[in-house]
Design a protein around this motif. Structure first.
Motif, PDB file in Angstrom:
ATOM      1  N   VAL A   1     -20.921  -3.718   8.775  1.00 20.32           N
ATOM      2  CA  VAL A   1     -20.178  -2.791   7.904  1.00 20.32           C
ATOM      3  C   VAL A   1     -20.141  -1.444   8.604  1.00 20.32           C
ATOM      4  N   ARG A   2     -18.948  -1.064   9.059  1.00 20.50           N
ATOM      5  CA  ARG A   2     -18.805   0.205   9.788  1.00 20.50           C
ATOM      6  C   ARG A   2     -17.498   0.878   9.394  1.00 20.50           C
ATOM      7  N   GLU A   3     -17.055   1.796  10.233  1.00 23.00           N
ATOM      8  CA  GLU A   3     -15.853   2.555   9.910  1.00 23.00           C
ATOM      9  C   GLU A   3     -14.621   1.669   9.833  1.00 23.00           C
ATOM     10  N   GLY A   4     -14.634   0.545  10.551  1.00 24.56           N
ATOM     11  CA  GLY A   4     -13.506  -0.376  10.472  1.00 24.56           C
ATOM     12  C   GLY A   4     -13.328  -0.945   9.079  1.00 24.56           C
ATOM     13  N   THR A   5     -14.437  -1.124   8.381  1.00 29.56           N
ATOM     14  CA  THR A   5     -14.369  -1.615   6.997  1.00 29.56           C
ATOM     15  C   THR A   5     -13.655  -0.606   6.112  1.00 29.56           C
ATOM     16  N   VAL A   6     -13.993   0.670   6.303  1.00 29.39           N
ATOM     17  CA  VAL A   6     -13.363   1.737   5.512  1.00 29.39           C
ATOM     18  C   VAL A   6     -11.881   1.842   5.842  1.00 29.39           C
ATOM     19  N   ILE A   7     -11.560   1.785   7.143  1.00 28.66           N
ATOM     20  CA  ILE A   7     -10.158   1.882   7.551  1.00 28.66           C
ATOM     21  C   ILE A   7      -9.348   0.720   6.996  1.00 28.66           C
ATOM     22  N   ALA A   8      -9.911  -0.478   7.092  1.00 27.41           N
ATOM     23  CA  ALA A   8      -9.206  -1.653   6.567  1.00 27.41           C
ATOM     24  C   ALA A   8      -8.981  -1.527   5.067  1.00 27.41           C
ATOM     25  N   ALA A   9      -9.997  -1.039   4.357  1.00 22.55           N
ATOM     26  CA  ALA A   9      -9.869  -0.884   2.905  1.00 22.55           C
ATOM     27  C   ALA A   9      -8.795   0.136   2.551  1.00 22.55           C
ATOM     28  N   ALA A  10      -8.730   1.225   3.319  1.00 25.22           N
ATOM     29  CA  ALA A  10      -7.803   2.306   2.996  1.00 25.22           C
ATOM     30  C   ALA A  10      -6.374   2.014   3.415  1.00 25.22           C
ATOM     31  N   ALA A  11      -6.214   1.295   4.531  1.00 25.95           N
ATOM     32  CA  ALA A  11      -4.879   1.152   5.113  1.00 25.95           C
ATOM     33  C   ALA A  11      -4.150  -0.126   4.719  1.00 25.95           C
ATOM     34  N   THR A  12      -4.878  -1.190   4.456  1.00 28.74           N
ATOM     35  CA  THR A  12      -4.227  -2.497   4.273  1.00 28.74           C
ATOM     36  C   THR A  12      -3.212  -2.490   3.134  1.00 28.74           C
ATOM     37  N   GLY A  13      -3.584  -1.920   2.000  1.00 33.00           N
ATOM     38  CA  GLY A  13      -2.691  -1.919   0.852  1.00 33.00           C
ATOM     39  C   GLY A  13      -1.366  -1.235   1.132  1.00 33.00           C
ATOM     40  N   PHE A  14      -1.410  -0.118   1.855  1.00 35.57           N
ATOM     41  CA  PHE A  14      -0.173   0.599   2.172  1.00 35.57           C
ATOM     42  C   PHE A  14       0.720  -0.240   3.084  1.00 35.57           C
ATOM     43  N   VAL A  15       0.115  -0.880   4.083  1.00 40.66           N
ATOM     44  CA  VAL A  15       0.891  -1.701   5.009  1.00 40.66           C
ATOM     45  C   VAL A  15       1.452  -2.922   4.291  1.00 40.66           C
ATOM     46  N   VAL A  16       0.692  -3.486   3.364  1.00 38.47           N
ATOM     47  CA  VAL A  16       1.178  -4.626   2.568  1.00 38.47           C
ATOM     48  C   VAL A  16       2.458  -4.247   1.838  1.00 38.47           C
ATOM     49  N   ASN A  17       2.474  -3.085   1.211  1.00 43.71           N
ATOM     50  CA  ASN A  17       3.653  -2.651   0.467  1.00 43.71           C
ATOM     51  C   ASN A  17       4.875  -2.522   1.370  1.00 43.71           C
ATOM     52  N   VAL A  18       4.660  -2.038   2.600  1.00 41.75           N
ATOM     53  CA  VAL A  18       5.773  -1.917   3.556  1.00 41.75           C
ATOM     54  C   VAL A  18       6.337  -3.293   3.876  1.00 41.75           C
ATOM     55  N   PHE A  19       5.460  -4.254   4.159  1.00 45.97           N
ATOM     56  CA  PHE A  19       5.913  -5.616   4.487  1.00 45.97           C
ATOM     57  C   PHE A  19       6.624  -6.268   3.300  1.00 45.97           C
ATOM     58  N   ILE A  20       6.118  -6.042   2.088  1.00 47.17           N
ATOM     59  CA  ILE A  20       6.754  -6.638   0.909  1.00 47.17           C
ATOM     60  C   ILE A  20       8.194  -6.136   0.762  1.00 47.17           C
ATOM     61  N   LYS A  21       8.399  -4.853   0.985  1.00 51.79           N
ATOM     62  CA  LYS A  21       9.750  -4.295   0.900  1.00 51.79           C
ATOM     63  C   LYS A  21      10.647  -4.861   1.993  1.00 51.79           C
ATOM     64  N   LEU A  22      10.103  -4.996   3.219  1.00 51.78           N
ATOM     65  CA  LEU A  22      10.886  -5.545   4.325  1.00 51.78           C
ATOM     66  C   LEU A  22      11.256  -7.007   4.082  1.00 51.78           C
ATOM     67  N   MET A  23      10.412  -7.719   3.325  1.00 43.28           N
ATOM     68  CA  MET A  23      10.652  -9.136   3.054  1.00 43.28           C
ATOM     69  C   MET A  23      11.495  -9.354   1.803  1.00 43.28           C
ATOM     70  N   GLY A  24      11.954  -8.282   1.185  1.00 47.02           N
ATOM     71  CA  GLY A  24      12.861  -8.401   0.054  1.00 47.02           C
ATOM     72  C   GLY A  24      12.204  -8.441  -1.305  1.00 47.02           C
ATOM     73  N   GLY A  25      10.915  -8.186  -1.365  1.00 46.28           N
ATOM     74  CA  GLY A  25      10.237  -8.130  -2.657  1.00 46.28           C
ATOM     75  C   GLY A  25       9.656  -9.465  -3.082  1.00 46.28           C
ATOM     76  N   VAL A  26       8.984  -9.445  -4.210  1.00 42.54           N
ATOM     77  CA  VAL A  26       8.284 -10.612  -4.727  1.00 42.54           C
ATOM     78  C   VAL A  26       9.268 -11.602  -5.342  1.00 42.54           C
ATOM     79  N   LYS A  27       9.055 -12.885  -5.066  1.00 46.10           N
ATOM     80  CA  LYS A  27       9.902 -13.916  -5.659  1.00 46.10           C
ATOM     81  C   LYS A  27       9.598 -14.041  -7.156  1.00 46.10           C
ATOM     82  N   PRO A  28      10.606 -14.434  -7.952  1.00 44.03           N
ATOM     83  CA  PRO A  28      10.352 -14.648  -9.389  1.00 44.03           C
ATOM     84  C   PRO A  28       9.267 -15.696  -9.596  1.00 44.03           C
ATOM     85  N   ALA A  29       8.496 -15.526 -10.641  1.00 48.35           N
ATOM     86  CA  ALA A  29       7.449 -16.495 -10.954  1.00 48.35           C
ATOM     87  C   ALA A  29       8.067 -17.870 -11.165  1.00 48.35           C
TER      88      ALA A  29
END
Length: 233
Positions: free
Chosen positions: A182-210
């Motif tokens: 558990v080091r600074e990479g854990t903190v960076i991953a926790a802080a950054a992953t969600g933002f990058v996920v949102n970018v990819f979701i928008k690029l992929m056209g959003g969430v499919k209907p349930a």
């Protein structure tokens, strides 16, 4: 049926990509993602048991936790988390064997691999979210908590991630006498992953209907089918 197959394939691809991203992050020596931190610490403490095996056990514990929390509200469809967890665990061990050449020898190189790992992990998460078939065990556990307590998903997810890191730190000190994995990479991953996920979701056209449900106009919630979460932040 064809749409279901395509979305299941996207889900499986996302799970494999998540496994690859986590392995890349751990290769940096700067820690790992919060939800996988306990499994990583245990794999360091007991090297005869694989990282993937510990992650399978952790996901099984989270599934049991959902059943205990939801009781009669637990849906049989959530048992799809089992094959997902198996695929994820096999992927972690497989990429651990396939990527022995990823050994950064300087701190800048470790940061570069960390950035790549976070990007791959986020892409995998985005694939599973866009597919909108079933949640992974971690997010499903958070949803189980929010559905009972009424807490917001966002804040509960942060608390869950912090709890995972806390457990990893305690386990590391108890088993190895120091903080490892558990080091600074854990903190960076926790802080950054969600933002990058949102970018990819928008690029992929959003969430499919349930599956099996008409999607409400204007609903851009990234929560998979069957989730009963309070999404307010």
């Amino acid at each position: 049926m064809g749409q279901l197959a395509a979305r299941c394939c996207l889900l499986a691809f996302g799970i494999v990509a998540m496994a690859a991203g986590i392995v890349l992050i751990t290769k940096t020596g700067l820690g790992t993602s919060p939800i996988s931190s306990l499994g990583y610490v245990l794999s360091l403490s007991f090297p005869n048991v694989s990282y993937g095996a510990f992650m399978l056990g952790w996901n099984a514990a989270l599934l049991i936790g959902q059943i205990a929390i939801l009781r009669r509200r637990f849906k049989a469809a959530a048992l799809l988390q089992v094959p997902i967890s198996v695929l994820f665990s096999v992927g972690i061990d497989a990429f651990g064997s396939l990527l022995p050449f990823v050994q950064p020898h300087s701190y800048p190189a470790s940061l570069a691999v960390l950035a790549a790992g976070v990007a791959v992990l986020a892409f995998g998460v985005a694939c599973t979210v866009v597919a909108n078939v079933v949640m992974n065990s971690g997010e499903a556990f958070v949803c189980a908590v929010t559905s009972i307590t009424g807490w917001s998903f966002g804040r509960t997810k942060v608390g869950f991630d912090l709890g995972c890191v806390g457990l990893a730190v305690v386990a590391s000190i108890a088993l190895m006498g120091t903080v490892a994995g558990v080091r600074e990479g854990t903190v960076i991953a926790a802080a950054a992953t969600g933002f990058v996920v949102n970018v990819f979701i928008k690029l992929m056209g959003g969430v499919k209907p349930a599956l099996g449900e008409a999607r409400k106009r204007g609903d851009e919630s990234p929560l998979p089918h069957g989730a009963e979460c309070n999404r307010a932040d």
